[in-house]
Design a protein around this motif. Structure first.
Motif, short mmCIF file in Angstrom:
data_model
loop_
_atom_site.label_atom_id
_atom_site.label_comp_id
_atom_site.label_asym_id
_atom_site.label_seq_id
_atom_site.Cartn_x
_atom_site.Cartn_y
_atom_site.Cartn_z
N ILE A 290 8.30 12.60 -7.62
CA ILE A 290 7.12 11.97 -8.25
C ILE A 290 5.89 12.76 -7.84
CG2 ILE A 290 5.91 9.82 -8.65
CD1 ILE A 290 8.90 9.70 -9.29
N ALA A 291 5.20 13.39 -8.77
CA ALA A 291 4.10 14.29 -8.43
C ALA A 291 2.72 13.66 -8.63
CB ALA A 291 4.20 15.57 -9.25
N ASN A 292 2.54 12.84 -9.67
CA ASN A 292 1.23 12.29 -9.99
C ASN A 292 0.79 11.30 -8.91
OD1 ASN A 292 -0.66 10.23 -11.24
ND2 ASN A 292 -0.56 11.71 -12.91
N PRO A 293 -0.41 11.47 -8.32
CA PRO A 293 -0.86 10.55 -7.25
C PRO A 293 -0.90 9.09 -7.69
CG PRO A 293 -2.24 12.51 -7.29
CD PRO A 293 -1.36 12.59 -8.51
N LEU A 294 -1.26 8.82 -8.95
CA LEU A 294 -1.30 7.44 -9.43
C LEU A 294 0.11 6.84 -9.45
CD1 LEU A 294 -2.72 5.00 -10.61
CD2 LEU A 294 -2.55 6.07 -12.87
N HIS A 295 1.07 7.62 -9.91
CA HIS A 295 2.45 7.14 -9.95
C HIS A 295 3.00 6.94 -8.54
CE1 HIS A 295 2.85 9.16 -14.18
NE2 HIS A 295 2.14 8.04 -14.20
N VAL A 296 2.64 7.86 -7.64
CA VAL A 296 3.06 7.70 -6.24
C VAL A 296 2.50 6.39 -5.67
CG1 VAL A 296 2.84 8.61 -3.89
CG2 VAL A 296 3.32 10.16 -5.79
N GLY A 297 1.20 6.14 -5.95
CA GLY A 297 0.57 4.93 -5.45
C GLY A 297 1.21 3.67 -6.00
N LEU A 298 1.53 3.67 -7.29
CA LEU A 298 2.16 2.50 -7.90
C LEU A 298 3.55 2.25 -7.32
CD1 LEU A 298 1.12 3.09 -11.62
CD2 LEU A 298 0.29 1.27 -10.12
N LEU A 299 4.30 3.32 -7.10
CA LEU A 299 5.66 3.15 -6.59
C LEU A 299 5.69 2.74 -5.12
CD1 LEU A 299 7.42 6.17 -8.38
CD2 LEU A 299 7.75 3.73 -8.83
N THR A 300 4.70 3.17 -4.34
CA THR A 300 4.67 2.75 -2.93
C THR A 300 4.39 1.25 -2.81
OG1 THR A 300 2.32 3.31 -2.72
CG2 THR A 300 3.91 5.00 -2.06
N ALA A 301 3.86 0.65 -3.86
CA ALA A 301 3.58 -0.79 -3.82
C ALA A 301 4.87 -1.61 -3.79
CB ALA A 301 2.73 -1.19 -5.02
N ILE A 302 5.97 -1.04 -4.29
CA ILE A 302 7.23 -1.81 -4.37
C ILE A 302 7.75 -2.20 -2.98
CG2 ILE A 302 9.64 -1.74 -5.12
CD1 ILE A 302 8.73 0.07 -7.44
N PRO A 303 7.93 -1.26 -2.05
CA PRO A 303 8.41 -1.66 -0.72
C PRO A 303 7.46 -2.63 -0.01
CG PRO A 303 8.64 0.72 -1.01
CD PRO A 303 7.82 0.21 -2.16
N TYR A 304 6.15 -2.43 -0.18
CA TYR A 304 5.20 -3.33 0.46
C TYR A 304 5.27 -4.74 -0.15
CZ TYR A 304 2.88 0.41 3.08
OH TYR A 304 2.59 1.43 3.96
N GLY A 305 5.45 -4.81 -1.46
CA GLY A 305 5.55 -6.12 -2.10
C GLY A 305 6.75 -6.91 -1.61
N VAL A 306 7.89 -6.24 -1.48
CA VAL A 306 9.09 -6.89 -0.94
C VAL A 306 8.83 -7.35 0.49
CG1 VAL A 306 11.50 -6.50 -0.25
CG2 VAL A 306 10.65 -5.60 -2.43
N SER A 307 8.14 -6.54 1.27
CA SER A 307 7.88 -6.86 2.68
C SER A 307 7.00 -8.08 2.84
CB SER A 307 7.24 -5.65 3.37
OG SER A 307 8.08 -4.52 3.31
N VAL A 308 5.98 -8.22 1.97
CA VAL A 308 5.06 -9.36 2.07
C VAL A 308 5.83 -10.67 1.97
CG1 VAL A 308 3.20 -10.60 0.91
CG2 VAL A 308 3.04 -8.14 1.22
N VAL A 309 6.67 -10.78 0.95
CA VAL A 309 7.42 -12.02 0.74
C VAL A 309 8.42 -12.25 1.86
CG1 VAL A 309 9.00 -13.24 -0.81
CG2 VAL A 309 7.14 -11.85 -1.76
N GLY A 310 9.16 -11.22 2.21
CA GLY A 310 10.21 -11.36 3.19
C GLY A 310 9.71 -11.72 4.58
N MET A 311 8.63 -11.09 5.03
CA MET A 311 8.18 -11.35 6.40
C MET A 311 7.64 -12.76 6.55
SD MET A 311 4.69 -9.03 6.50
CE MET A 311 4.58 -9.08 8.27
N ILE A 312 7.03 -13.32 5.50
CA ILE A 312 6.53 -14.69 5.58
C ILE A 312 7.69 -15.68 5.62
CG2 ILE A 312 5.25 -16.47 4.34
CD1 ILE A 312 3.36 -14.27 3.36
N LEU A 313 8.70 -15.47 4.78
CA LEU A 313 9.87 -16.36 4.77
C LEU A 313 10.61 -16.31 6.09
CD1 LEU A 313 11.27 -15.74 1.17
CD2 LEU A 313 9.91 -17.68 1.98
N ILE A 314 10.75 -15.11 6.66
CA ILE A 314 11.43 -14.98 7.95
C ILE A 314 10.60 -15.63 9.05
CG2 ILE A 314 12.21 -13.32 9.69
CD1 ILE A 314 12.94 -11.45 7.32
N GLY A 315 9.27 -15.52 8.97
CA GLY A 315 8.41 -16.16 9.96
C GLY A 315 8.54 -17.68 9.92
N ILE A 316 8.60 -18.26 8.72
CA ILE A 316 8.79 -19.71 8.59
C ILE A 316 10.13 -20.13 9.19
CG2 ILE A 316 9.13 -21.56 6.91
CD1 ILE A 316 7.09 -20.13 5.12
N HIS A 317 11.17 -19.36 8.89
CA HIS A 317 12.50 -19.67 9.42
C HIS A 317 12.52 -19.58 10.94
CE1 HIS A 317 16.86 -19.02 10.26
NE2 HIS A 317 16.98 -19.90 9.27
#
Length: 449
Positions: A290-317
């Protein structure tokens, strides 16, 4: 040690105030956490945007991966030197003044990164950024202990800590857009605009904090006297065996405890993984083709988005089970295995993103789960220095990880060896937590959340 106590991490831990209304803590959360969350988003965005800037600035300025890695990591040298004094100062002058000072100065320095033209200036500004941001994260962790008893901390710290995942979630697309569409405006390059646009608003948020935050519950006009009494009573129960001595003496007693160093080692290991994700995720995505900086930025959001939801659910548990050891160690092991899996998934973009997302979730989740342990261990007047001391030693990994990975990338042309190295370090961190925090050692004396 008089200044310390450790929570139980057991479902049968004593419940001192189970009949007290939990609505009070919801009220506190809605008042404090959104603002603290925004502050941490700004902090982390200003700390890691160099990871996106390097997609352009290395070529523009002729910087090697080794120069970039050293500059990214030298931030933590300044952070290490000034973190404990900053947290002790917070204990004395209050959170409002400390957080405002930190945010206004670091926002100005972050914006000044747009003036970088030589390696020495890159190193200097990153070092200064570390000095003036020192104490922010451990300061907020300390501040939360003024308001919340231990049974609430994993979820509250998870919500607060998820801000750095949200910074990646929002910062990736924002940084990519700025670097792509603002390039050339007023003669400035895209990465220069990124530093300016993401740095200056931090100063305004810092000034707002001064007018909004209350240093402690007793100062909160939005709490009734009965509500203040309940908060004070719950914290008094939890801190009943903490020393009433002077801060310096208790701090010195805390840093003589071997478990403080075991916790610091574990935090060092987790930090190595966290800053591999923070500083090198854009590079990992770019290496997938992936070469385009905008596309790189959009794709890096995927792992962070998964992490936001997961870490809160694990914290509650974790809070519901009152268990910390395995909730911290297992995510570290998952992150380790995912980094190894990435080595074998090269060329398969879909599988690589699945592993990156799972690995990011595991690595990032170690943050709130880890800090639920020392905030219940170091108590009383030792807390300010003790928490900062653990964070300072652990954050050496923030220097070691970017510098080592930069050297590996320059020497080998890829981060494959770095994946193996960080995977091993994460596994060590998980093992240390399991070894240092034994079942039955930790005791939680506050209400079940």
């Amino acid at each position: 040690m008089g200044a310390t106590n450790i929570e139980a991490g057991r479902a049968d831990a004593p419940v001192a105030t189970a009949d007290e209304p939990r609505a009070i803590y919801a009220k506190i959360t809605w008042r404090l956490i959104p603002v603290l969350f925004l502050c941490y988003v700004m902090a982390y965005l200003d700390r890691i945007n160099v990871g996106f800037a390097q997609l352009q600035m290395k070529a523009d300025l002729g910087f090697s991966d080794a120069i970039y890695g050293l500059g990214a990591g030298i931030f933590f040298v300044g952070y290490f030197l000034f973190e404990v004094p900053s947290n002790i100062l917070l204990e004395r002058i209050g959170a409002r003044r400390t957080i405002t000072r930190i945010m206004v100065v670091w926002g100005l320095i972050s914006a000044a990164m747009a003036s970088v033209h030589q390696p020495w200036l890159f190193y200097l500004l990153r070092f200064l950024l570390g000095i003036f941001e020192a104490g922010f994260f451990p300061g907020i962790i300390l501040y939360l202990t003024y308001w919340y008893p231990g049974a609430y901390r994993a979820r509250i710290i998870a919500i607060f800590s998820s801000a750095f995942a949200v910074a990646g979630l929002l910062g990736g697309p924002l940084s990519g857009w700025v670097m792509t569409d603002m390039a050339g405006v007023w003669g400035l390059r895209g990465w220069q605009w990124m530093f300016i646009i993401e740095g200056l608003p931090t100063c305004l948020v810092g000034l707002f904090v001064f007018t909004y935050l209350d240093d402690k519950p007793d100062h909160a006009r939005w709490l009734s006297q009965e509500e203040k009494d309940l908060v004070r009573r719950n914290l008094a129960i939890e801190n009943a065996d903490a020393s009433d001595g002077h801060g310096l003496g208790d701090y010195l007693a805390a840093i003589r405890d071997p478990k403080i160093y075991a916790l610091s080692l574990s935090w060092f290991c987790f930090i190595c993984g966290i800053y591999m994700i923070s500083f090198w995720l854009p590079t990992l995505v770019k290496e997938m083709g992936i070469a385009n900086p905008l596309h790189v930025g959009l794709l890096t959001a995927i792992p962070y988005g998964v992490s936001v939801v997961g870490m809160i659910l694990i914290g509650i548990h974790s809070d519901r089970r009152l268990e910390r050891r395995w909730h911290c160690a297992v995510p570290a092991f998952v992150g380790s295995l995912s980094l190894i899996g990435l080595v074998y998934a090269q060329g398969n973009v879909v599988m690589s993103f699945v592993l990156l997302s799972i690995g990011s979730l595991g690595i990032i989740t170690t943050v709130p789960q880890f800090w639920a342990i020392p905030t219940s261990y170091v108590k009383g007047s030792a807390a300010a220095g003790g928490i900062a001391f653990i964070n300072s030693l652990g954050l050496v990994g923030g220097f070691v990880s970017p510098f080592t990975l930069g050297w590996i990338k320059t020497s080998t042309g890829s981060l494959v060896l770095g994946n193996w190295l960080v995977a091993g370090i994460l596994a060590v961190g998980g093992v240390v937590i399991l070894a240092a925090v034994r079942p039955g050692m930790l005791r939680e004396t506050c209400m079940r959340a």
